[in-house]
Design a protein around this motif. Structure first.
Motif, PDB file in Angstrom:
ATOM      1  N   GLU A 103     -11.400   3.892  -0.669  1.00 50.20           N
ATOM      2  CA  GLU A 103      -9.982   4.210  -0.806  1.00 50.20           C
ATOM      3  C   GLU A 103      -9.654   4.588  -2.251  1.00 50.20           C
ATOM      4  OE1 GLU A 103      -5.720   2.296   0.717  1.00 50.20           O
ATOM      5  OE2 GLU A 103      -7.579   1.130   0.740  1.00 50.20           O
ATOM      6  N   HIS A 108       0.826   4.206  -2.773  1.00 49.64           N
ATOM      7  CA  HIS A 108       0.574   5.608  -2.443  1.00 49.64           C
ATOM      8  C   HIS A 108       1.753   6.492  -2.816  1.00 49.64           C
ATOM      9  CE1 HIS A 108      -2.791   3.930  -0.063  1.00 49.64           C
ATOM     10  NE2 HIS A 108      -3.315   5.157  -0.182  1.00 49.64           N
ATOM     11  N   GLU A 109       2.954   5.971  -2.612  1.00 52.79           N
ATOM     12  CA  GLU A 109       4.113   6.738  -3.047  1.00 52.79           C
ATOM     13  C   GLU A 109       4.101   6.944  -4.555  1.00 52.79           C
ATOM     14  OE1 GLU A 109       6.471   8.265  -1.393  1.00 52.79           O
ATOM     15  OE2 GLU A 109       5.486   7.751   0.505  1.00 52.79           O
ATOM     16  N   ARG A 144       0.835  -1.208   0.000  1.00 54.05           N
ATOM     17  CA  ARG A 144       0.000   0.000   0.000  1.00 54.05           C
ATOM     18  C   ARG A 144       0.868   1.255   0.000  1.00 54.05           C
ATOM     19  NH1 ARG A 144      -5.390  -0.385   1.247  1.00 54.05           N
ATOM     20  NH2 ARG A 144      -6.160  -2.499   1.643  1.00 54.05           N
ATOM     21  N   CYS A 145       1.914   1.226   0.765  1.00 52.44           N
ATOM     22  CA  CYS A 145       2.785   2.406   0.808  1.00 52.44           C
ATOM     23  C   CYS A 145       3.441   2.663  -0.543  1.00 52.44           C
ATOM     24  CB  CYS A 145       3.869   2.200   1.883  1.00 52.44           C
ATOM     25  SG  CYS A 145       3.238   2.235   3.572  1.00 52.44           S
ATOM     26  N   ASN A 195     -11.049   8.005  -3.059  1.00 51.00           N
ATOM     27  CA  ASN A 195     -10.203   9.098  -2.559  1.00 51.00           C
ATOM     28  C   ASN A 195      -8.994   9.301  -3.448  1.00 51.00           C
ATOM     29  OD1 ASN A 195     -11.880   9.652  -0.361  1.00 51.00           O
ATOM     30  ND2 ASN A 195     -10.860   8.121   0.938  1.00 51.00           N
ATOM     31  N   LEU A 196      -8.390   8.192  -3.913  1.00 49.49           N
ATOM     32  CA  LEU A 196      -7.267   8.321  -4.844  1.00 49.49           C
ATOM     33  C   LEU A 196      -7.698   9.046  -6.118  1.00 49.49           C
ATOM     34  CD1 LEU A 196      -5.346   4.913  -4.673  1.00 49.49           C
ATOM     35  CD2 LEU A 196      -4.472   7.169  -4.083  1.00 49.49           C
ATOM     36  N   ASP A 254      -8.317  12.763  -5.396  1.00 49.51           N
ATOM     37  CA  ASP A 254      -7.072  13.509  -5.239  1.00 49.51           C
ATOM     38  C   ASP A 254      -6.349  13.663  -6.571  1.00 49.51           C
ATOM     39  OD1 ASP A 254      -7.675  13.580  -2.574  1.00 49.51           O
ATOM     40  OD2 ASP A 254      -6.381  11.873  -2.046  1.00 49.51           O
ATOM     41  N   THR A 255      -6.406  12.607  -7.379  1.00 51.71           N
ATOM     42  CA  THR A 255      -5.735  12.682  -8.682  1.00 51.71           C
ATOM     43  C   THR A 255      -6.387  13.725  -9.571  1.00 51.71           C
ATOM     44  OG1 THR A 255      -5.140  10.347  -8.515  1.00 51.71           O
ATOM     45  CG2 THR A 255      -5.043  11.358 -10.706  1.00 51.71           C
ATOM     46  N   PHE A 271       1.451   7.153  -6.434  1.00 47.10           N
ATOM     47  CA  PHE A 271       0.438   8.150  -6.768  1.00 47.10           C
ATOM     48  C   PHE A 271       0.841   9.550  -6.319  1.00 47.10           C
ATOM     49  CE2 PHE A 271      -2.374   4.715  -7.866  1.00 47.10           C
ATOM     50  CZ  PHE A 271      -3.211   5.286  -8.810  1.00 47.10           C
ATOM     51  N   LYS A 272       1.666   9.639  -5.266  1.00 48.72           N
ATOM     52  CA  LYS A 272       2.177  10.966  -4.909  1.00 48.72           C
ATOM     53  C   LYS A 272       3.040  11.518  -6.035  1.00 48.72           C
ATOM     54  CE  LYS A 272       2.144  10.515   0.148  1.00 48.72           C
ATOM     55  NZ  LYS A 272       2.980  10.461   1.378  1.00 48.72           N
TER      56      LYS A 272
END
Length: 1928
Positions: free
Chosen positions: A786, A740-741, A736-737, A789-790, A793-794, A743-744
């Motif tokens: 989840e 998320h990284e 997951r990290c 939210n991605l 945010d995108t 997508f950041k």
């Protein structure tokens, strides 16, 4: 008997009829096959029920006649619907075929045979498919195919018949209430788009059937090879199709269709062009040389015969199989046979020649479009038999996964051989063998072409005497993969001898292995093979002996060249491999075998991008396994290279050629991918690329990576799932990290804002295109919230402001559209997260009006989710959408609809789709709003102005929705749904209007927009249920009811709430309300018509009258009724006190309660009369025929607009409509009179007139001039030249006033030509007929009225009667002339009463003037006639058998018309009917007088030599003198001169004296006539003349007349009395004709048109032999003295010719059928159709006896009384007018300076000032008042009376001739065309027709002009004579 005790049956049974039932039993219900009945009760084998299409009629019927079906009832009650419980497709078929059945019969009635037969076949096809569905023995796939086929046929039929488009989903009809409106719109739009522009197929196939070869000299078998050839690339693109033909040219195996039919498959769109051909090569199997003797050799050879070609482009337009006869050409030189097809295509005619005109190849060809699966469904008939498949050479444009091919194509190209010791070249034949690795022959694997099975060997064709043959012959080797290794081809070369033995001697061979030493197949291309010498076949039995030898020149080593013998001989072939299992690419083999060469892995990965994509996709799974195997081998070393190769393979599938391999990759990922640890490396490398986006100089590789992000994430997700399954979910948080990284990093590069268009912007766009699919993949491992939210945010990370031309804008919306359609948005949990982002983005773009297409798609997809079934859970979302987008959505719809539509068809479709989608979105939102949501919506507007703006925009959008062009015409379902939403919204908004916009807050714009919306809503065509078929009307009423009545009640309610504010809307809404009330809906009319009473009452209270309401109603009524609105029921609603239906009081009843009822009732009566005329006019125009009824109706309406409504513009419009009708019917005279009505409204002024009708913008003078010329032209065509002269003179005066001498000269010459035409051309005299229209079925303007009609040319009574009956086909002809009683008047039928009448001319001066030619007199006899006469003889009292003249009375009926004939119509109404009985004595006097007049005319014509022969005079003299039948004058003497008669009738003394004088006069005329007859009689008629003289002396002696008793005036020549009596009046006045006596004769103009009553045409005179028939009717001889018209009761409807108006006849019609010779001559003349009623004399005439005497005119007193109306002449009464007309005519004094000479031909304008036209008013008819309306531009002409002077008056002093002389005439009409000299008051044209004068000074000096009154009434302009020539 039927037991009436019936058991009740529930309403769940529905049945269909199996047989017809007539219903002959008591209470029986007649039924027909196909009727659907609903059963109510059952009893002992009988049912009681009703037919569903007519539920009001119930009855009983046998149970054995019907088939029961289960059904359920929906909406029980008045509008219940019985729905059968069966497949929806079956239900639709049943309903549709019922509707089609009725329309199918109508097609037959309309003679539309083509569609009739096509529909018949489609209906039968649907019925057969329906039967298959009902049987239920079909597989699921087959059932789906049949349903799809049925729906396609149903849609086709509905389109052909103009029925509605049916929305469907999964082959079933969709209920609009069960889906969202946006989804309904998409369904209908998709079906409409598919029908308008069917999708273009990417694959095409060519069907070919070989039928025969036509030739006159066939004697050998043939082999035909077909192929598809690309002439641009000069190569075949398909395999060959092989057909064997017998000696008759027919296929050898006709029972095997696969050997004569084939399908060339997989043709791409690029192959359908002009330079692609179907080529046929034909070979004969026989002797070497054609025509060679059979004894030479029996060996069969394959020899070239001919070639044929046809372009594929010629087949594109054909949708069915078409037979073609292809011409066959032979090659002039065999060595060029290999390119004969190319020579034919390029038309190199020197290389080929046509075999013969009777030779041809008969084939059938058809192009099929679509993939093979679809082709098999659509063209099942082609595949019912075996059809061979001819494949494409190589792969098709789209490679289909799973296809297995391993075909090697070998083409025998050419060879180079030596003579071999021969004196001539060899005849080389090549035999091809396929041998396996063990040297054994592989059987059946050599294919010469499809259509024939494989063979063991192939023998080529033979070219005669050629050592360098070129074959270009192709074969196919379908070698299985397992047999490919070790296989080789051997080519044996033989020489074919032409000697007797016919040997085929082997001289060499070649071979080629199919697999190389390195494991690769034989490469594609041309191979030069070595020819090895060999003469014995036994040397080739062991292949191992030669396989060690080199096989091609390319494989020879330089040192081995000397070892090859005879190396000069070569053999060339060309090979091509099409295999899904073998590859010829070495790099691909190296990659797949990477484990063998580990040191070359980097090199193999680098070369992967250079490998052809076809090779990669062939080994896709192996390639992917290789890549992930290398990745697992060393992630750190090969990770980046493997990632790049994986990206390349993924992006390769984006190509359209390989897009079908995406499912292959998906299947690989799901089932074969095993890289459980690959996700780490893939995420690592992907993040590495993303982190370097902003700093990278080149973005191409990064863009390729992001383009493949969808499948990269698929591999990542699947890898993680495999790892989690294997490890039990370890390292979940780490994964997951990492995601998320990743997508950041993505958010960081997406948020980068570039100036202008940069590479980074394109990179951002590339990622956004694949982002929605990435989210869908993440849903497999992350929760819905989840991922939402991605996504949020995108999407939020994107830059807010971008340039208008930035591609990121569209991509952003595309990404949003895919997101909305994805599962991420469908889920309510995630939707609440994404909805604010979507709404914010949509609001921004809609506000700026950008990317509207994408915005519409997004909004449609959003609202499609909100179906009526889910409305309860989406109210908050709907409120959010309405709050955010309601205002901007309305503005967008208004903006889009106001834009001009683009010209390009594709853009226009896109524009329509955008508009429709936005409208559907608005409707979907409004349908989900309830009362609470409406209140919340309206409460958001803080001020009244904002609320007003919103309501106005909403009402405007609703009006746009109602427009016809909003949706296609067959989208009735969509329109009804939209109307349902609109009416619901209107009902919700009514409270808002009442609460916020009344009292002091009254807003006119809002209320006006509201009422206009409601009115437009009611009038839209899709709600006019009366126009629908019964089945459709029933469906609409069941589902929605009559929405017109609902909105009508709301209109009435809102109108009542207005109170005193109604006055603000009264002028505006009168017309719209009138339009609504014309809708033929009874309840709607009853509700809304009382509003007119309210309007009238409000206007009355405000203004004291309601003229404004009246004017608006009348103005609007004409336009609406001309559009087809309104009916008889509507008229009765206005004019009836009793309500027609319902409890509502009628309009008239409400008005009668008011204080202003008198004016109100008058207004209603006016409107009713206007409606009567408009309805009549519309009904007449519907027929489309120009007849008397149509013209009469137009005249009726024209007069109404003039007299009662004073609507000048409408009056002028109908003038021109009538004018066009007359021109169409070739009634040129009537057309001229009609146009004169408009001409009279204009003045000779320079006032500018606006453009009107067909007239351009011009001055009034110019328009009047144009009208004059047009009228003159039409009068000329109608041969009314007297009228032309008057108009020419008026125009000439105008030209002279302006010194326009050129036009003046032309006008004078034209006038002179008209004089010539009058004297030289013949004119016909028309018949006149009285027509009575009785019965209530006639139109209002004809009902129970009688008319006099002017007949057509050559039209007699029978022809006229037939014409009238054809115009009124339902009329009944009455067989008597008696006036009908009230029973006939009130009958509900049509009765026609027709008989002939005689005209009574009023202009007697021209007719009585001496010396006037008959060409002139004939015009005045039948033109400008007001009165017509009809005589009926009868006996009063006891009939005297000895002498019936004693009791023979005559009933004379005189009909006076409202307007004179001719005029603007061919018939006019009878205004007055007078009935007079003439005594026998009076009748006798009139008969004798008429006969005397006839004698005088004939004598005068004979004297002036106007007669071609003397026969008419002979017959007339014989009929009077030799009256053998009735005794002649002796009968009158016996009857009236007897002492008993004189004693018993002392009051008739004067009449007896009068009769005696007439007898004397006739005797004297006879004597003079005999003298003239003696002078001109031919020699052969001298005996007859002598007999007449002897009989005359006897007759004269019987009268007691002696020669000395002749008065002097009788003994003169009758030439002076040619057309008049020698008497001056009915009583002798000798001094009136003395030389000293002078008189004034009242004359009228020869062209006195009553402007409104002009009706005319030309016809044939029927005054023939009846003018000399016997009055007693007892003799059939034509030599009779008297005649009289027959009794109407006996022969009025027969073909009798109407007699002269002064002659009575009682002879039968047979006596009058044969005209005299003179009459035959007269009938050949054409007669003009217009004459004045009287002529006015302007001076005193000298006596004809003294031509030297100068006459001095009497002075007419100015204050003389008006001339009285002329009455019928009777012996008892007389009048001044009568006496004046009886005076003899005298010549007119033209000028006091010249001596007067009696003219022979009077001028048409004698007695009139120059350019003037005298006219007479129709005021006497009661149609017009004495005043002049605003339309009239002419004043009433002055009239005068004339008093007779005493017998010897003193001569008054002479008066100047230039003074105007007053004329006695009737009151002229308001628009007289002839009173052009009278000053008229200036009456301007209506404001709408004139142009306001310009205030600017004209640039040019104005044309000099005089005031019209001054110019016409002033003294004639004097032209000064120049003193010198130089002064000219």
């Amino acid at each position: 008997m039927i037991n009436r005790a019936a058991l009740p049956q529930t309403h769940d049974r529905k049945s269909g009829m199996l047989a017809n039932f007539r219903g002959m039993v008591q209470h029986g219900l007649p039924l027909e096959i196909g009727d659907t009945v609903q059963i109510l009760e059952k009893c002992e084998g009988w049912y009681r029920g009703f037919i569903t299409k007519n539920p009001n009629v119930k009855g009983i019927f046998p149970s054995s006649y019907i088939h029961l079906k289960n059904a359920h009832v929906k909406n029980k009650g008045q509008f219940e619907t019985v729905i059968p419980t069966e497949d929806s497709v079956i239900t639709e078929i049943t309903m549709t075929l019922r509707d089609w059945g009725t329309m199918w019969k109508q097609l037959y009635m309309r003679n539309e045979g083509d569609l009739f037969h096509r529909l018949w076949h489609v209906m039968n096809e649907i019925l057969e498919l329906r039967q298959q569905v009902l049987v239920g023995h079909l597989t699921h796939d087959r059932l789906s195919d049949i349903k799809q086929h049925i729906t396609a046929r149903l849609d086709w039929g509905n389109e052909q018949l103009g029925l509605d488009l049916v929305p469907r989903r999964d082959f079933g009809m969709v209920d609009p209430d069960e889906i969202s409106i946006t989804e309904l719109y998409r369904l209908m739009e998709r079906r409409h788009r598919r029908r308008e522009a069917p999708p273009q197929a990417s694959m095409h196939h060519l069907f070919l059937q070989m039928k025969s070869m036509m030739s006159s000299n066939l004697g050998e078998e043939l082999e035909v090879f077909f192929s598809v050839y690309d002439s641009r690339e000069m190569r075949p693109i398909s395999e060959r199709f092989f057909v064997r033909l017998n000696k008759q040219g027919l296929p050898k195996s006709p029972e095997k269709t696969e050997r004569q039919c084939t399908l060339f498959v997989d043709l791409g769109s690029s192959d359908l062009r002009k330079d692609v051909y179907v080529v046929a090569h034909i070979f004969r199997i026989g002797r070497m040389v054609a025509g060679e003797k059979k004894s030479v050799s029996n060996t069969q050879y394959k020899r070239p015969y001919g070639c044929a070609v046809i372009s594929v482009a010629d087949l594109l337009t054909a949708d069915f199989k078409d037979d073609h006869l292809l011409k066959i050409y032979s090659c002039n030189t065999e060595s060029e046979w290999y390119q004969i097809h190319d020579s034919i295509i390029r038309k190199v005619s020197s290389r080929y020649s046509h075999i013969g005109s009777n030779t041809g190849l008969n084939v059938s060809l058809q192009l099929l479009h679509g993939d093979m699966e679809q082709i098999r469904k659509d063209y099942m008939r082609l595949f019912t038999r075996n059809v061979s498949i001819t494949k494409r050479l190589g792969f098709s444009d789209i490679i289909i996964p799973g296809e297995i091919r391993n075909d090697l194509y070998v083409t025998l190209e050419r060879g180079e051989f030596e003579k071999g010791g021969k004196s001539v070249a060899r005849n080389v034949e090549v035999t091809v063998y396929l041998l396996g690795g063990d040297g054994q022959l592989l059987k059946g694997l050599v294919c010469c072409g499809s259509g024939e099975p494989g063979v063991d060997e192939h023998r080529s064709f033979v070219l005669y005497h050629s050592n360098s043959p070129r074959w270009a012959e192709q074969i196919k080797l379908p070698i299985p993969l397992e047999m490919f290794h070790g296989t080789h081809l051997r080519f044996e070369l033989r020489h074919c001898s032409t000697k007797e033995k016919g040997e085929k001697k082997l001289f060499g061979f070649s071979f080629v292995p199919l697999m190389q030493d390195n494991g690769r197949p034989l490469p594609d291309g041309t191979h030069e093979l070595i020819v090895h010498k060999c003469e014995e076949t036994a040397d080739l039995q062991d292949p191992a002996r030669y396989l060690k030898l080199p096989f091609s020149k390319a494989s020879l080593q330089p040192a081995n060249n000397q070892t090859i013998k005879n190396s000069k001989e070569s053999f060339w072939i060309q090979s091509s491999l099409c295999s899904t299992k073998l590859t010829q690419n070495g790099d691909m083999l190296d990659l797949l075998k990477w484990r063998v060469h580990l040191d070359r892995i980097i090199d193999c990965l680098s070369k992967l991008k250079d490998i052809d994509g076809t090779e990669i996709v062939k080994f896709l799974q192996d390639t992917l396994d290789t890549l992930f195997g290398i990745l697992d081998e060393s992630p750190q070393r090969y990770g980046l290279k493997v990632f790049d190769c994986l990206v390349h393979v993924i992006n390769l599938l984006q190509d359209s050629k390989f897009q079908l391999f995406k499912p292959v990759m998906d299947n690989y990922i799901e089932n074969h991918f095993a890289g459980a640890l690959s996700y780490r490396d893939l995420i690592r490398v992907l993040k590495w690329y993303v982190d370097r986006i902003i700093d990278a100089e080149h973005q191409e590789q990064i863009q390729q990576v992001l383009k493949a992000s969808e499948y990269l994430f698929k591999y990542i997700v699947q890898s993680r799932r495999l790892y989690a399954a294997a490890t039990g979910g370890q390292n979940e948080e780490e994964f997951r990290c990492s995601v998320h990284e990743l997508f950041k990093s993505i958010h960081l590069f997406l948020s980068h804002e570039s100036k202008g268009i940069s590479p980074i912007t394109h990179t951002q766009a590339v990622f956004l295109r694949s982002f929605p699919t990435v989210c869908c993949e993440l849903l497999k491992i992350f929760s819905m919230r989840e991922v939402a939210n991605l996504a949020r945010d995108t999407l939020s990370s994107l830059p807010a402001l971008t340039h208008n031309d930035c591609p990121l804008q569209a991509v952003k919306l595309q990404c949003m559209a895919k997101t909305v359609e994805s599962p991420l948005y469908i889920n309510p949990e995630s939707r609440c997260v994404l909805l604010p982002v979507v709404l914010r983005l949509l609001h921004t773009h809609l506000q700026e009006q950008r990317e509207l297409v994408l915005c519409a798609n997004i909004l449609t997809s959003m609202l499609t989710l909100n179906t009526p079934a889910t409305e309860c859970g989406v109210s908050e979302e709907v409120n959010l959408v309405m709050e955010s987008l309601s205002g901007v959505l309305l503005r967008t719809i208004l903006e889009v609809t106001n834009r001009p539509q683009p010209a390009a068809s594709s853009l226009r479709l896109q524009y329509q789709d955008v508009t429709g989608e936005f409208v559907a979105c608005l409707l979907a939102l409004l349908r989900q709003l309830k009362d609470k949501e409406y209140q919340q919506l309206l409460s958001r507007f803080p001020t009244k102005d904002e609320l007003t703006s919103f309501l106005l925009q909403l009402f405007t959008v609703f009006r746009i929705l109602i427009r016809q062009d909003m949706f296609p015409k067959d989208w009735t379902v969509m329109r009804l749904v939209a109307n349902n939403v609109i009416i619901t919204t209107i009902l919700y908004l009514s409270d808002t209007l009442r609460n916020n916009f009344l009292n002091e807050k009254f807003d006119f714009k809002v209320w006006e927009s509201y009422f206009y919306l409601c009115i437009i809503f009611i009038n839209q065509p899709c709600l006019q249920l009366e126009m629908f078929p019964p089945s459709k009307r029933k469906k609409v009423l069941e589902k929605y009811g009559d929405m017109r009545v609902m909105i009508g009640c709301e209109i009435f309610s809102m109108w009542q709430h207005l109170g005193d504010y109604k006055l603000n809307l009264i002028p505006t809404l009168i017309g719209p309300f009138m339009e609504v009330t014309l809708v033929p809906q009874m309840d709607l009319r009853n509700v809304l018509i009382p509003i007119f009473h309210d309007m009238m009452d409000c206007e009355q209270r405000r203004s004291g009258n309601f003229k404004q309401v009246e004017a608006k109603l009348i103005d609007k009524l004409e336009g609406l009724m001309s559009e087809g609105k309104g009916d008889e029921t509507y008229r009765e609603l206005f004019n009836n006190i009793i309500p027609l239906f319902g409890p509502y009081p009628s309009l008239l009843k409400k008005i009668e309660r008011e204080t202003w009822r008198e004016s109100g009732v008058s207004h209603i009566a006016t409107v009713t009369r206007l409606m009567e005329r408009l309805l009549d006019y519309r009904d007449c125009m519907k027929i489309g025929e120009v007849d008397g009824k149509t013209m009469g109706c137009t005249v009726n309406l024209l007069n109404f607009y003039k007299t009662e409504l004073n609507k000048e513009e409408m009056y002028i419009r109908y003038i021109h409509k009538l004018y066009e009708l007359h021109l169409k019917a070739q009634n040129y005279t009537e057309a001229s009179y009609t146009l004169l009505l408009y001409d009279e409204l204009l003045e000779w002024t320079e006032r500018p007139l606006r453009e009107f009708l067909t007239y351009p913008m011009q001055s009034e003078w110019q328009r009047k001039e144009c009208l004059h010329l047009t009228i003159i032209h039409n009068f000329d065509r109608g041969k009314c030249w007297e009228n032309c002269i008057i108009l020419c003179r008026e125009l000439a005066n105008q030209y002279e006033a302006y010194y326009d001498y050129r036009n003046l000269s032309k006008m004078r010459m034209m006038e002179a030509s008209f004089y010539d035409k009058i004297m030289n051309q013949q004119r016909l005299e028309p018949e006149f007929f009285r027509v009575g229209f009785y019965g209530k079925k006639f139109p209002f303007f004809l009902r129970n009225k009688e008319f006099v009609c002017r007949g057509n040319d050559y039209e007699r009574l029978e022809a006229f009667q037939q014409r009238m009956l054809s115009e009124f086909p339902h009329a009944i002809a009455m067989q008597h002339a008696n006036l009908p009683d009230q029973t006939i008047h009130q009958a509900d039928a049509q009765y026609l009463q027709i008989y002939a009448v005689s005209p009574v001319p009023e202009n007697q001066d021209v007719l009585q003037r001496d010396g006037v030619p008959n060409n002139i007199k004939s015009f005045y006899k039948v033109n400008h006639i007001w009165r017509f006469r009809y005589d009926r003889p009868f006996h009063k009292g006891t009939k005297d058998k000895e002498n019936e003249f004693k009791s023979l009375w005559v009933e004379r009926t005189t009909l006076t018309l409202a307007q004179s004939l001719p005029g603007i119509s061919r018939w006019f109404e009878v205004e007055k009917r007078e009935l007079v009985e003439m005594s026998p004595l009076e009748n006798a006097s009139e008969v004798i007088e008429n006969k005397t007049l006839q004698l005088r005319t004939l004598i005068a014509q004979c004297q002036m030599r106007q007669m071609l022969n003397i026969n008419p005079l002979t017959m007339c003299l014989n009929g009077v003198i030799d009256a053998a039948v009735n005794g002649g004058l002796a009968r009158y003497q016996e009857a009236f001169f007897a002492k008993d008669y004189i004693a018993n009738h002392p009051e008739d003394g004067e009449k007896i004296t009068r009769l005696r004088e007439l007898m004397f006069e006739q005797a004297h005329i006879l004597e003079f006539g005999l003298a003239v007859h003696e002078k001109f009689v031919p020699q052969d008629m001298r005996p007859l003349h002598k007999k007449l003289v002897d009989q005359f002396h006897v007759m004269r002696s019987s009268l007691g007349i002696q020669p000395q008793e002749f008065p002097a005036y009788v003994r003169v020549s009758p030439l002076h009395f040619a057309n008049g009596s020698p008497r001056t009046c009915r009583t002798p006045v000798p001094n009136a004709i003395s030389p000293e006596g002078g008189r004034i004769v009242a004359r009228r103009s020869p062209l006195s048109y009553p402007a409104v009553n002009r009706y005319s045409s030309s016809s044939l005179s029927s005054q023939a032999s009846n003018e000399v028939s016997n009055i007693t009717g007892q003799s059939e001889s034509s030599d009779e003295v008297f005649n009289m018209q027959p009794s109407p009761s006996t022969s009025s409807l027969s073909s009798n010719h109407s007699g002269s108006h002064n002659v009575n006849s009682s002879a039968p019609s047979s006596n009058r059928a044969s005209p005299l010779p003179s009459d035959k001559h007269k009938h050949s003349r054409e007669n003009a159709c217009l004459s004045p009623r009287d002529r006015l004399c302007s001076g005193i005439f000298p006596s004809p006896l003294d031509p030297t005497q100068r006459m001095i005119p009497f002075q007419i007193p100015v204050d003389s009384p008006l001339r009285c109306e002329a009455n019928l002449p009777t012996p008892e009464t007389g009048s001044l007018c009568k006496n004046v007309r009886s005076l003899s005519p005298m010549p007119t004094a033209r000028s006091p300076q010249k001596s007067m000479v009696p003219p022979l031909t009077p001028s048409p304008t004698d007695g009139l000032p120059m350019g003037s036209l005298a006219s007479h008013s129709p005021a006497r008819s009661g149609s017009y008042s004495s005043g002049i309306s605003s339309l009239s531009r002419c004043s009433v002409s002055e009239t005068c009376g004339i008093d007779l002077p005493p017998p010897d008056p003193p001569l008054p002093p002479a008066i100047p001739t230039d003074m105007p002389i007053r004329r006695g005439s009737k009151t002229p009409p308001p628009y007289s065309v002839y009173e052009r000299n009278n000053p008229r008051r200036a009456t301007p044209l209506p404001h709408s027709l004139s142009v306001p004068p310009s205030t600017d000074n004209p640039s040019l000096t104005a044309k000099p002009q005089l005031n019209r009154t001054q110019r016409i009434n002033s003294e004639p302009r004097h032209r000064p004579t120049p003193r010198k020539v130089s002064q000219l």
